[in-house]
Motif scaffolding. Structure first.
Motif, PDB file in Angstrom:
ATOM      1  N   UNK A   1     -41.112  41.999  10.743  1.00  0.00           N
ATOM      2  CA  UNK A   1     -42.131  41.608  11.722  1.00  0.00           C
ATOM      3  C   UNK A   1     -42.766  42.867  12.273  1.00  0.00           C
ATOM      4  N   UNK A   2     -44.000  42.724  12.796  1.00  0.00           N
ATOM      5  CA  UNK A   2     -44.721  43.883  13.326  1.00  0.00           C
ATOM      6  C   UNK A   2     -45.770  43.404  14.340  1.00  0.00           C
ATOM      7  N   UNK A   3     -45.306  42.893  15.503  1.00  0.00           N
ATOM      8  CA  UNK A   3     -46.213  42.433  16.560  1.00  0.00           C
ATOM      9  C   UNK A   3     -46.904  43.637  17.193  1.00  0.00           C
ATOM     10  N   UNK A   4     -48.212  43.588  17.196  1.00  0.00           N
ATOM     11  CA  UNK A   4     -48.993  44.682  17.743  1.00  0.00           C
ATOM     12  C   UNK A   4     -49.357  45.737  16.719  1.00  0.00           C
ATOM     13  N   UNK A   5     -48.764  45.649  15.488  1.00  0.00           N
ATOM     14  CA  UNK A   5     -49.038  46.618  14.423  1.00  0.00           C
ATOM     15  C   UNK A   5     -48.855  48.060  14.899  1.00  0.00           C
ATOM     16  N   UNK A   6     -47.772  48.285  15.648  1.00  0.00           N
ATOM     17  CA  UNK A   6     -47.520  49.622  16.184  1.00  0.00           C
ATOM     18  C   UNK A   6     -46.585  50.452  15.303  1.00  0.00           C
ATOM     19  N   UNK A   7     -46.074  49.843  14.218  1.00  0.00           N
ATOM     20  CA  UNK A   7     -45.178  50.586  13.324  1.00  0.00           C
ATOM     21  C   UNK A   7     -45.831  50.721  11.950  1.00  0.00           C
ATOM     22  N   UNK A   8     -45.761  51.956  11.412  1.00  0.00           N
ATOM     23  CA  UNK A   8     -46.301  52.253  10.085  1.00  0.00           C
ATOM     24  C   UNK A   8     -45.131  52.486   9.136  1.00  0.00           C
ATOM     25  N   UNK A   9     -44.908  51.556   8.204  1.00  0.00           N
ATOM     26  CA  UNK A   9     -43.750  51.667   7.317  1.00  0.00           C
ATOM     27  C   UNK A   9     -43.891  52.826   6.334  1.00  0.00           C
TER      28      UNK A   9
ATOM     29  N   UNK B   1     -29.758  46.406   3.555  1.00  0.00           N
ATOM     30  CA  UNK B   1     -30.883  47.325   3.712  1.00  0.00           C
ATOM     31  C   UNK B   1     -30.699  48.222   4.930  1.00  0.00           C
ATOM     32  N   UNK B   2     -31.402  49.345   4.916  1.00  0.00           N
ATOM     33  CA  UNK B   2     -31.530  50.179   6.109  1.00  0.00           C
ATOM     34  C   UNK B   2     -32.528  49.489   7.029  1.00  0.00           C
ATOM     35  N   UNK B   3     -32.174  49.323   8.302  1.00  0.00           N
ATOM     36  CA  UNK B   3     -33.056  48.618   9.240  1.00  0.00           C
ATOM     37  C   UNK B   3     -33.375  49.506  10.426  1.00  0.00           C
ATOM     38  N   UNK B   4     -34.608  49.371  10.886  1.00  0.00           N
ATOM     39  CA  UNK B   4     -35.065  50.081  12.093  1.00  0.00           C
ATOM     40  C   UNK B   4     -35.845  49.064  12.928  1.00  0.00           C
ATOM     41  N   UNK B   5     -35.384  48.834  14.175  1.00  0.00           N
ATOM     42  CA  UNK B   5     -35.947  47.793  15.039  1.00  0.00           C
ATOM     43  C   UNK B   5     -36.333  48.390  16.385  1.00  0.00           C
ATOM     44  N   UNK B   6     -37.436  47.905  16.942  1.00  0.00           N
ATOM     45  CA  UNK B   6     -37.846  48.324  18.289  1.00  0.00           C
ATOM     46  C   UNK B   6     -38.705  47.245  18.926  1.00  0.00           C
ATOM     47  N   UNK B   7     -38.621  47.119  20.258  1.00  0.00           N
ATOM     48  CA  UNK B   7     -39.460  46.127  20.957  1.00  0.00           C
ATOM     49  C   UNK B   7     -39.626  46.524  22.419  1.00  0.00           C
ATOM     50  N   UNK B   8     -40.713  46.030  23.003  1.00  0.00           N
ATOM     51  CA  UNK B   8     -41.039  46.289  24.410  1.00  0.00           C
ATOM     52  C   UNK B   8     -40.199  45.362  25.298  1.00  0.00           C
TER      53      UNK B   8
END
Length: 239
Positions: free
Chosen positions: A134-142, A228-235
């Motif tokens: 998921x990418x709400x806000x499109x703030x992460x560039x894979x 998988x390697x996972x990286x998660x972040x949220x406001x």
């Protein structure tokens, strides 16, 4: 000298003697009175008994009413009186017109979860990712592996990765979480032969334009379809 003449002279002398005697007595009495008044006055007597009250007089007759006087000027305004009791409830009024639609509040959304299903070689410094969950806000560039803050606030970040060692000797796996080029934390895992899973999370306060990414420290970080390697972040909340 005849007897009548002698008798008249005797009477005249007696009168003169009496007058002289009276004059002397009057002067002596006056002197005596002055002396007694000055030195020999006696003690005053006791007060007399008060007399009785007189008989009350009769009440006079009621007089005739006088003439009505003129109206006086108005006095100053008095203080407000106490509040009266609450009146009964009135009838229900008519329903008002429907108001205009309000402006919808802007909901700030920023959340991502990036996955990598391939291994990370020791030569890779920046860890990139293959897919986005998921990418709400499109703030992460894979492709760059970087999160760029759009809304200032408090964020939560979490990472998880797998390590694998085929040798018997102990090895280390080190992964850094970086904020604007400054290492925030180092995730370290020492392990012997076999697989080991490592998970880490932290909370950061970010400003608009801040960037967060993961950096590899020349170690083998394993990723696969099942793990998988996972990286998660949220406001969490904006500030």
């Amino acid at each position: 000298m005849s007897w009548p003449f002698t008798w008249c002279v005797g009477i005249l002398g007696l009168c003169i003697a009496i007058g002289v005697t009276n004059a002397f007595d009057e002067q002596g009495s006056a002197a005596a009175n002055n002396t007694c008044n000055a030195c020999c006055q006696g003690t005053p007597g006791m007060p007399g008994i008060p007399g009785t009250h007189g008989i009350p007089g009769h009440q006079g007759q009621k007089g005739d009413p006088g003439m009505k006087g003129k109206k006086g000027d108005d006095g100053p305004i008095g203080l407000p009186g106490k509040a009266g009791p609450v009146g009964p409830k009135g009838d229900t009024g008519l329903k008002g017109d429907k108001g205009d639609p309000g402006v919808q509040a802007q909901v700030r959304k920023s959340a991502f979860t990036a996955l990598r299903t391939t291994h990370v070689t020791p030569a890779e410094t920046f860890i990139t990712f293959t897919t986005m969950e998921l990418n709400y806000g499109n703030n992460f560039n894979k492709n760059s592996g970087m999160f760029t803050c759009q809304y200032p606030g408090v964020y939560y970040f979490m990472l998880s990765f797998l390590t694998f060692n085929q040798n018997s000797s102990e090895v280390r796996a080190d992964l850094d979480m970086v904020l604007n080029g400054r290492t925030i934390s180092i995730v370290t895992r020492s392990y012997s032969k076999g697989h080991a899973q490592q998970t880490y999370g932290t909370t950061l306060q970010l400003k608009t334009g801040d960037q967060v990414w993961l950096s590899n420290r020349n170690t083998n970080i394993h990723g696969g379809g099942g793990r998988p390697i996972t990286f998660t972040g949220f406001l969490i909340f904006d500030v």
